[in-house]
Design a protein around this motif. Structure first.
Motif, PDB file in Angstrom:
ATOM      1  N   TYR A  89      36.192  11.312  37.302  1.00 50.82           N
ATOM      2  CA  TYR A  89      36.654  12.628  37.998  1.00 50.82           C
ATOM      3  C   TYR A  89      36.374  13.979  37.274  1.00 50.82           C
ATOM      4  O   TYR A  89      36.691  14.203  36.105  1.00 50.82           O
ATOM      5  N   VAL A  90      35.737  14.851  38.262  1.00 48.99           N
ATOM      6  CA  VAL A  90      35.462  16.087  37.484  1.00 48.99           C
ATOM      7  C   VAL A  90      35.579  17.014  38.609  1.00 48.99           C
ATOM      8  O   VAL A  90      35.133  17.066  39.839  1.00 48.99           O
ATOM      9  N   SER A  91      36.778  18.102  38.447  1.00 49.07           N
ATOM     10  CA  SER A  91      37.086  18.967  39.458  1.00 49.07           C
ATOM     11  C   SER A  91      36.045  19.878  40.123  1.00 49.07           C
ATOM     12  O   SER A  91      36.406  20.060  41.269  1.00 49.07           O
ATOM     13  N   GLU A  92      35.020  20.268  39.176  1.00 50.32           N
ATOM     14  CA  GLU A  92      34.014  21.051  39.874  1.00 50.32           C
ATOM     15  C   GLU A  92      32.779  20.208  39.560  1.00 50.32           C
ATOM     16  O   GLU A  92      32.017  20.214  38.704  1.00 50.32           O
ATOM     17  N   ALA A  93      32.375  19.441  40.676  1.00 44.36           N
ATOM     18  CA  ALA A  93      31.325  18.716  40.595  1.00 44.36           C
ATOM     19  C   ALA A  93      29.906  19.479  39.994  1.00 44.36           C
ATOM     20  O   ALA A  93      29.156  18.947  39.209  1.00 44.36           O
ATOM     21  N   THR A 105      27.543  16.388  44.687  1.00 39.31           N
ATOM     22  CA  THR A 105      28.691  17.232  44.719  1.00 39.31           C
ATOM     23  C   THR A 105      30.044  16.499  44.897  1.00 39.31           C
ATOM     24  O   THR A 105      30.921  17.068  45.132  1.00 39.31           O
ATOM     25  N   GLU A 106      30.031  15.288  44.738  1.00 40.35           N
ATOM     26  CA  GLU A 106      31.291  14.542  44.846  1.00 40.35           C
ATOM     27  C   GLU A 106      32.306  14.658  43.540  1.00 40.35           C
ATOM     28  O   GLU A 106      31.699  14.671  42.365  1.00 40.35           O
ATOM     29  N   THR A 107      33.542  15.025  43.557  1.00 38.75           N
ATOM     30  CA  THR A 107      34.077  15.106  42.576  1.00 38.75           C
ATOM     31  C   THR A 107      34.368  13.809  41.757  1.00 38.75           C
ATOM     32  O   THR A 107      34.609  13.730  40.417  1.00 38.75           O
ATOM     33  N   THR A 108      34.376  12.830  42.564  1.00 41.74           N
ATOM     34  CA  THR A 108      34.466  11.540  42.019  1.00 41.74           C
ATOM     35  C   THR A 108      33.352  10.742  41.932  1.00 41.74           C
ATOM     36  O   THR A 108      32.572  10.678  42.958  1.00 41.74           O
ATOM     37  N   ASP A 111      39.188  17.061  34.160  1.00 44.39           N
ATOM     38  CA  ASP A 111      38.449  15.886  34.270  1.00 44.39           C
ATOM     39  C   ASP A 111      39.453  14.539  33.888  1.00 44.39           C
ATOM     40  O   ASP A 111      40.440  14.908  33.293  1.00 44.39           O
ATOM     41  N   ALA A 163      29.694  19.468  36.003  1.00 43.02           N
ATOM     42  CA  ALA A 163      29.715  18.426  35.375  1.00 43.02           C
ATOM     43  C   ALA A 163      28.170  18.461  34.606  1.00 43.02           C
ATOM     44  O   ALA A 163      27.334  18.794  34.774  1.00 43.02           O
ATOM     45  N   LEU A 166      40.226  23.762  35.813  1.00 44.32           N
ATOM     46  CA  LEU A 166      39.315  22.873  35.685  1.00 44.32           C
ATOM     47  C   LEU A 166      40.016  21.511  34.993  1.00 44.32           C
ATOM     48  O   LEU A 166      40.907  21.806  34.206  1.00 44.32           O
TER      49      LEU A 166
END
Ligand code: ZN
Length: 1009
Positions: A980-984, A994-997, A955, A987, A953
């Protein structure tokens, strides 16, 4: 030798002071005369000289050796000074190269004409050189030692130094080591400790560049030290050439030795001084003045016109002399020179002070040393308190006097010393300087604790007796070596008190002092009331006790006892019925626990709050400023209000207590939920919450230990905790801080309605924990490491955990973390944190687990930590809202993720760098604003708990921090944007879907780590 030596020996007719046995002081001291001739080689920064020392042995011992100090050799690599600096992580002289370092070489030494060989007993340190005498020196006999030398101050100044054409010469010539009842005082020069010199006559003949302007100990017999040309004053220059009145010693105005063109020659002369200092700078400005018969010279630098010039430095020096003369007695020397030296701070020499500024307090301090150190010449490294403590004391008294009592340093000094005593960081005031643990301890003990000793004596004997003590001490011992015995004899004689226990406790120990009131019996007598008070001494230290009994009609009686007994009974008579009994009513003793110094027989409203009978200061507790009275408990009252979904609006009242800011840190909180403002609720819960915490009761005081006892029933949870923690610093100014704690915790869930979903299993647990930590600064990195372990068991378990797993009856947790921070240039900070943790059930192979509230948190603090924050405690609390993303640091610290995520095992790395946009360390409110970038990554273990099924994981993002100073506390506000969060889906801020960024945010009132 520039002059026949016979002239000098005539000048040395011993005075009665030196010969007569001294009452309570030294029975004898050696007789010394220096005749020095030196030439300044300015481009090389070297003073080259020859000198003759005539030395008369006034001791009862036959001497076989002769020792000299070469103090300048301290300020170079290889010295004991350099060694001490390295040991205490300071870099000064140990890395200086030629020609930056200082030296003093001595060559061609002849004693009574015979060549002698130099020995360096402290080698590789060369601050002491010793010679074997060609013949033993019998009592009453004399020798003459002749030698050549060269001396160079260091470019890095410390009590001496050189910069360009400016030279501060201090301790610059081979100087006779004092021979006293301890023998030869062959002490190396180290940072902790100053000097000790034989009273001597000095004649110093100098050959200098013509434009140098100089000041020195003594008077110029011939030549002008440059004052005429540099004079900015309006009064005629007072050279005092004729001060020393024996005509055979004097030279005529024109009798200075002749020197080549461009050079000038000066002869300086002084008697009854134990050092000869000089300072020279062609840019010096001169101003002169007078205090009575004493000439005052000020030499200042270009740019000092408004801070030293215009008579300011002269006037302040005169004020200092005036203050000191009335306090001690008449200054015995011809002049006082105050120069603006290269280094900051200040250093004292006979007839001369080298100051970094013309601050009045600095001048009173350094000129004050001319009385205590100069005239009353103690051994400054053996009994540093007798010059530095004494001087600090009289300087504070000066400020107290000029402010008409407004400015009192005693309360702050007493508090500083008390805290060090309670922490076990104090060392006795009477130690030899180099026996202190480190330089900061030496400084604090010699200056502040030394001042405190004199302060206490003044409070004990009263101002009038204290003044008489100082005047008698000066009158009897001026211009001799003094020590504790001499001072104590005078103090006892003048005050008429036996001060044995007082000197013993306050100089030779760090013993705590505490007296308390025991049983009290009040009886009516024919003409009033008699109160029999039991006074108990509960600590080893002594301080004479003052006891006050106040009668109901306002009459009162004071009684003194010596306070030596562990238990004594004191009878006090009053005319009306006693209603209050007080130990130390003036609040001046060093009694660490003043809470037990008081008893009363009437009711006050504040008895209903906190400990009954304690004297209290009750205040409205805004957290901005907490009073810390010395003699009573501070009790803060605060109405509280918060909200959560189950209880609605919750009202309460909190009290927070404190004694000395460290004991009786008790908290009581009672709250009641009103059900108010709950959307759609039909019944009103009226739950009463109680939280009680007792912390560091005075009764359990143990050095470096802190105790916490806690019990609560709040918002669906009950619990209790006992904790014992120890924090200990290795040194005052550097080195490690070590901490450890052990404890026992119980927590039970009884009303899940309050809990945030999935944060707790509906059960109770009892656990024991232990942790240890270490903090230090190494090569610019601030390091902090912590290791902890917990073992516990659960009861009343549901069939399955909220994680879907079985909860094991017994579980454990292990955690380790380390942080490293360092500055990035002047405005930035880089910080890294490593964290690892594992929590599991004991030995259940079928996927058992620790309860969810004891698993490891991916985002921050655990559910148990969050319980202690009313705004984070329960579902719907002020900071637990759908649209608010608060981050309480801890655990894996992946700040972009949901605070509800837990895992069995985790290894995380947090990196952060910031850059200040605004930096105002001394500002009252906003001290620092910085922008930051951060990255948090983690590997999680225990796939069955890992919600994403992804082991990695991460961010990353940017943020803004502000550091505020509000009253006595520092508060951080932090906003982070985890772009940025690797698992949207995991968050905390779900707005980008669902966007990681995407634009996400979180905020906090704590630094990220
Ligand atoms: Zn000082």
């Amino acid at each position: 030798m520039p002059l026949p030596f016979v002239l000098l020996s005539l000048a040395l007719a011993p005075t009665d002071t030196l010969r007569a046995p001294l009452k309570g002081g030294q029975p004898w001291q050696q007789e010394v005369a220096y005749d020095i001739t030196a030439r300044l080689d300015e481009p090389r920064g070297v003073l080259e000289g020859t000198q003759t020392i005539r030395y008369v042995n006034r001791s009862p011992d036959t001497l076989t050796t002769f020792s000299l100090h070469l103090h300048l050799n301290a300020f170079r690599p290889g010295s004991k000074w350099a060694e001490a600096d390295a040991r205490e992580r300071r870099t000064r002289f140990q890395k200086l190269e030629d020609p930056a370092f200082a030296f003093n070489h001595v060559r061609g030494v002849r004693i009574n004409g015979a060549p002698v060989t130099a020995e360096y007993p402290l080698a590789p340190d060369s601050t002491i050189v010793r010679f074997r005498l060609p013949q033993p020196l019998a009592p009453g006999a004399a020798i003459e030692a002749a030698m050549q030398w060269d001396a160079r101050p260091s470019t890095l100044p410390r009590r001496q130094g050189r910069r360009g054409r400016a030279f501060d010469f201090a301790q610059w010539y081979p100087k006779v080591v004092v021979y006293d009842r301890f023998g030869w005082n062959e002490q190396p020069l180290v940072p902790a400790g100053e000097f000790y010199g034989e009273f001597a006559t000095y004649r110093v003949t100098l050959d200098l560049p013509e434009d140098e302007v100089m000041g020195a100990t003594g008077v110029p017999l011939c030549g002008d030290p440059g004052w005429m040309r540099a004079n900015k004053g309006t009064t005629p220059i007072v050279y005092q050439r004729d001060w020393y009145d024996a005509p055979s010693r004097m030279l005529s105005e024109t009798a200075c030795p002749t020197v080549p063109a461009g050079r000038k020659s000066l002869v300086w002369y002084a008697e009854q001084v134990h050092h000869f200092a000089m300072s020279m700078n062609p840019d010096y400005r001169y101003e002169g003045g007078r205090y009575g018969g004493v000439a005052v010279h000020a030499l200042y630098q270009p740019g000092d016109e408004t801070t030293w010039g215009g008579g300011i430095a002269v006037k302040r020096t005169e004020i200092a002399l005036g203050w000191l003369d009335q306090l001690f007695g008449k200054y015995q020397w011809p002049q006082m020179t105050n120069v603006h030296r290269i280094e900051g701070g200040g250093t004292e020499f006979p007839m001369m002070v080298h100051d970094g500024s013309a601050d009045q307090g600095l001048i009173v301090h350094e000129v004050g040393h001319n009385y205590v150190m100069g005239h009353l010449a103690n051994n400054e490294w053996r009994e540093g308190w007798l010059d530095e403590g004494f001087t600090s004391f009289q300087t504070s008294w000066f400020w107290e006097t000029v402010s008409r009592g407004e400015q009192q340093s005693y309360p702050d000094t007493e508090r500083l010393i008390l805290n060090l005593d309670l922490d076990g960081m104090s060392q006795p005031t009477s130690l030899k300087s180099d026996q202190y643990r480190d330089f900061a301890t030496y400084n604090t003990m010699i200056y502040a604790r030394g001042e405190f000793f004199f302060d206490q004596l003044r409070r004990l004997v009263g101002d009038e007796a204290m003044r008489a003590i100082l005047r008698t001490f000066f009158d009897r011992h001026k211009l001799t070596h003094v020590d504790e015995a001499a001072f104590k004899a005078v103090a006892e004689e003048v005050s008429g008190r036996d001060l044995g226990a007082f000197f013993a406790t306050n100089l030779h120990t760090t013993d705590l002092v505490n007296y308390r009131i025991g049983r009290v019996k009040r009886t009516r007598t024919a003409d009033g009331w008699n109160t029999r008070v039991e006074v108990r001494r509960t600590e080893p230290g002594y301080f004479p006790v003052e006891l006050l009994v106040v009668g109901s009609k306002g009459d009162s009686t004071r009684v003194r006892t010596e306070g030596i007994a562990e238990q004594e009974f004191v009878e006090v008579r009053t005319t009306s019925k006693p209603r209050e009994v007080v130990i130390d009513p003036a609040n001046v003793s060093h009694d660490w626990n003043a809470l037990d110094n008081y008893k009363r027989y009437f009711f006050r409203a504040d008895d209903l709050l906190g400990g009954p009978g304690f004297r209290k200061t009750v205040f409205f507790d805004t957290h901005v400023s907490t009073p810390q009275p010395r003699d009573r408990l501070a009790l803060g009252l605060l109405p509280t209000v918060w909200y959560n979904d189950a209880g609605g609006l919750t009202l309460g009242l909190r009290t927070r207590e404190s004694y000395l800011g460290r004991y009786e840190q008790n908290q009581f909180l009672i709250s009641r939920s009103t059900g108010g403002f709950r959307p759609g609720a039909d019944t009103d819960p009226q739950d009463v919450g109680v939280f009680v915490r007792l912390r560091n009761p005075v009764l359990l005081r143990m050095k470096n230990w802190s105790q916490t006892f806690e019990g609560f029933s709040v918002e669906g949870r009950q619990g209790a905790r006992i904790d014992f923690s120890r924090v200990r610093r290795d040194h005052l100014a550097f080195g490690a801080t070590r901490r450890g704690s052990v404890g026992l915790r119980w927590m039970n869930v009884d009303d899940p309605a309050y809990l945030q979903a999935n944060t707790h299993d509906d059960l109770g647990f009892v656990e024991t924990y232990a942790s240890m930590g270490l903090k230090d600064v190494r090569s610019g990195w601030a390091l902090d490491g912590q290791l902890g372990g917990t073992a516990g068991f659960t009861y009343d378990r549901p069939a399955t955990s909220v994680t879907g797993l079985t909860v094991d009856p017994a579980y454990f947790r292990l955690e380790a973390s380390g942080t490293a921070k360092r500055s990035l240039g002047a405005r930035g900070v880089f910080a890294a944190r490593l964290y690892g943790g594992y929590a599991d059930g004991f030995g259940d192979a079928a996927g058992g687990s620790a309860p969810v509230q004891r698993l490891l948190n991916i985002n921050g603090a655990t559910a148990v930590d969050r319980f202690y924050h009313p705004f984070l405690r329960s579902e719907g609390a002020v900071l637990v809202r759908n649209d608010l993303f608060y981050h309480l640091p801890g655990g894996g610290n992946l700040r972009g993720f949901s605070p509800l995520l837990v895992t069995r095992g985790i290894a995380a790395l947090n990196l952060e760098a910031d850059q200040a946009l605004l930096q105002r360390p001394r500002a009252k409110l906003l001290q620092r604003v910085a922008i930051a970038g951060f990255v948090d990554v983690a590997r999680v273990f225990g796939g069955d708990l890992n919600p994403a099924g992804n082991d990695f994981l991460a961010d990353a993002g940017v943020g803004l921090r502000a550091l505020w100073r509000i009253g006595q506390s520092s508060v951080t506000t932090r906003i982070d944007l985890p772009l940025y969060v690797s698992e949207a889906g995991l968050a905390q801020d779900q707005n980008p879907g669902t966007e990681t960024t995407g634009f996400r945010w979180t905020f906090s009132f704590a630094p990220a780590f």
